[in-house]
Design a protein around this motif. Sequence first.
Motif, PDB file in Angstrom:
ATOM      1  N   HIS A 128       0.806  -1.221   0.000  1.00  8.38           N
ATOM      2  CA  HIS A 128       0.000   0.000   0.000  1.00  8.38           C
ATOM      3  C   HIS A 128       0.843   1.278   0.000  1.00  8.38           C
ATOM      4  CE1 HIS A 128       0.859   0.963   4.222  1.00  8.38           C
ATOM      5  NE2 HIS A 128       0.927  -0.360   4.366  1.00  8.38           N
ATOM      6  N   ASP A 129       0.330   2.270  -0.683  1.00  2.00           N
ATOM      7  CA  ASP A 129       0.889   3.623  -0.697  1.00  2.00           C
ATOM      8  C   ASP A 129       2.296   3.714  -1.266  1.00  2.00           C
ATOM      9  OD1 ASP A 129      -1.402   4.943   0.637  1.00  2.00           O
ATOM     10  OD2 ASP A 129      -0.830   3.625   2.299  1.00  2.00           O
ATOM     11  N   SER A 130       2.733   2.702  -1.990  1.00  2.00           N
ATOM     12  CA  SER A 130       4.054   2.751  -2.630  1.00  2.00           C
ATOM     13  C   SER A 130       3.923   3.378  -4.011  1.00  2.00           C
ATOM     14  CB  SER A 130       4.635   1.342  -2.755  1.00  2.00           C
ATOM     15  OG  SER A 130       4.964   0.825  -1.491  1.00  2.00           O
ATOM     16  N   THR A 131       5.008   3.989  -4.486  1.00  2.00           N
ATOM     17  CA  THR A 131       5.049   4.533  -5.838  1.00  2.00           C
ATOM     18  C   THR A 131       6.222   3.896  -6.582  1.00  2.00           C
ATOM     19  OG1 THR A 131       6.414   6.428  -5.192  1.00  2.00           O
ATOM     20  CG2 THR A 131       4.039   6.746  -5.157  1.00  2.00           C
ATOM     21  N   VAL A 132       5.989   3.588  -7.852  1.00  2.00           N
ATOM     22  CA  VAL A 132       7.019   2.959  -8.673  1.00  2.00           C
ATOM     23  C   VAL A 132       7.123   3.754  -9.968  1.00  2.00           C
ATOM     24  CG1 VAL A 132       7.711   0.856  -9.878  1.00  2.00           C
ATOM     25  CG2 VAL A 132       6.522   0.693  -7.669  1.00  2.00           C
ATOM     26  N   GLY A 133       8.344   4.174 -10.305  1.00  2.00           N
ATOM     27  CA  GLY A 133       8.580   4.970 -11.509  1.00  2.00           C
ATOM     28  C   GLY A 133       8.457   4.155 -12.784  1.00  2.00           C
ATOM     29  N   LYS A 134       8.765   4.798 -13.900  1.00  2.00           N
ATOM     30  CA  LYS A 134       8.577   4.141 -15.193  1.00  2.00           C
ATOM     31  C   LYS A 134       9.658   3.106 -15.482  1.00  2.00           C
ATOM     32  CE  LYS A 134      10.793   7.723 -17.985  1.00  2.00           C
ATOM     33  NZ  LYS A 134      10.624   8.634 -19.104  1.00  2.00           N
ATOM     34  N   TYR A 135       9.229   2.067 -16.185  1.00  2.00           N
ATOM     35  CA  TYR A 135      10.074   0.980 -16.661  1.00  2.00           C
ATOM     36  C   TYR A 135      10.969   0.398 -15.571  1.00  2.00           C
ATOM     37  CZ  TYR A 135       8.061   1.687 -21.139  1.00  2.00           C
ATOM     38  OH  TYR A 135       7.147   1.762 -22.157  1.00  2.00           O
ATOM     39  N   CYS A 136      10.349   0.046 -14.465  1.00  2.52           N
ATOM     40  CA  CYS A 136      11.040  -0.651 -13.381  1.00  2.52           C
ATOM     41  C   CYS A 136      10.809  -2.147 -13.523  1.00  2.52           C
ATOM     42  CB  CYS A 136      10.519  -0.191 -12.021  1.00  2.52           C
ATOM     43  SG  CYS A 136      11.020   1.485 -11.620  1.00  2.52           S
ATOM     44  N   GLU A 137      11.766  -2.914 -13.020  1.00  2.00           N
ATOM     45  CA  GLU A 137      11.632  -4.369 -13.011  1.00  2.00           C
ATOM     46  C   GLU A 137      11.770  -4.852 -11.576  1.00  2.00           C
ATOM     47  OE1 GLU A 137      13.530  -8.310 -15.160  1.00  2.00           O
ATOM     48  OE2 GLU A 137      13.747  -6.344 -16.109  1.00  2.00           O
ATOM     49  N   ILE A 138      10.754  -5.573 -11.123  1.00  2.00           N
ATOM     50  CA  ILE A 138      10.733  -6.145  -9.779  1.00  2.00           C
ATOM     51  C   ILE A 138      10.845  -7.658  -9.968  1.00  2.00           C
ATOM     52  CG2 ILE A 138       9.536  -6.204  -7.565  1.00  2.00           C
ATOM     53  CD1 ILE A 138      10.021  -3.315  -8.573  1.00  2.00           C
ATOM     54  N   ALA A 139      11.959  -8.246  -9.539  1.00  2.00           N
ATOM     55  CA  ALA A 139      12.270  -9.655  -9.790  1.00  2.00           C
ATOM     56  C   ALA A 139      11.429 -10.576  -8.892  1.00  2.00           C
ATOM     57  CB  ALA A 139      13.764  -9.891  -9.587  1.00  2.00           C
ATOM     58  N   PRO A 140      11.458 -11.889  -9.157  1.00  2.00           N
ATOM     59  CA  PRO A 140      10.627 -12.821  -8.388  1.00  2.00           C
ATOM     60  C   PRO A 140      10.804 -12.690  -6.873  1.00  2.00           C
ATOM     61  CG  PRO A 140      11.549 -13.956 -10.270  1.00  2.00           C
ATOM     62  CD  PRO A 140      12.192 -12.598 -10.229  1.00  2.00           C
ATOM     63  N   ALA A 141       9.662 -12.694  -6.182  1.00  2.00           N
ATOM     64  CA  ALA A 141       9.563 -12.711  -4.720  1.00  2.00           C
ATOM     65  C   ALA A 141      10.132 -11.480  -4.031  1.00  2.00           C
ATOM     66  CB  ALA A 141      10.189 -13.982  -4.145  1.00  2.00           C
ATOM     67  N   ALA A 142      10.412 -10.406  -4.774  1.00  2.00           N
ATOM     68  CA  ALA A 142      10.839  -9.151  -4.139  1.00  2.00           C
ATOM     69  C   ALA A 142       9.625  -8.491  -3.501  1.00  2.00           C
ATOM     70  CB  ALA A 142      11.473  -8.224  -5.164  1.00  2.00           C
ATOM     71  N   ILE A 143       9.859  -7.750  -2.409  1.00  2.00           N
ATOM     72  CA  ILE A 143       8.767  -7.122  -1.673  1.00  2.00           C
ATOM     73  C   ILE A 143       9.078  -5.647  -1.444  1.00  2.00           C
ATOM     74  CG2 ILE A 143       7.436  -7.096   0.471  1.00  2.00           C
ATOM     75  CD1 ILE A 143       8.075 -10.076   0.770  1.00  2.00           C
TER      76      ILE A 143
END
Length: 196
Positions: A128-143
């Motif tokens: 909740h309430d997180s922001t993610v910029g453009k063209y980001c990659e979040i790999a498996p099981a990252a939190i």
Amino acid sequence: MRKILVIGCGGLAKQIYEILISFDFDFKFHDETTLTDRHPFLGQEKIYSINLKEFDSLVVAISGTEVREKVRERYGELPVENIVSKKASVSPLADVGDNSIILHNTVIEPDASIEEGLMLNVGAQIHHDSTVGKYCEIAPAAILLGGCSIGDYAFIGANATILPNVKIGNNVKVGAGAVVTKNISDNMTVKGVPAK
């Protein structure tokens, strides 16, 4: 039925193929290389020559933060599809930008705000309430825990954890298994527990 052009024929394309067939879309894969004539998926034709007018929309099935953006720009006349697995949990109160890929067993919680081009891999979570910029990659099981802020073109490695309210700058790379406990400036690479 919309006809979708999928750019890429590697591992990510295989994951996306599974999602596309679950929705019964009409789609074709295009490989920008000519390294092999082997078709990537049983029953799927891989095409090398494209008439963009034959397609209604585009999916960029290539990993890499800035690479995905450049490929998307090359096919700019086609609108992009968001690909969201039926096995993903995306809050209707979250805002997810275009050209995003959200794979199996992922979570996006309420009031998360995500710009275009997210690649959220298997089992990853954005709280909740997180922001993610453009063209980001979040790999498996990252939190990404509540209230995180992730800049443009960031890569968060497999099993990494970003603690609540931590700010990660643009072009940051977080190593696999890292625990990020404090803010990280632009263009840094961090790893370890705690991440340094």
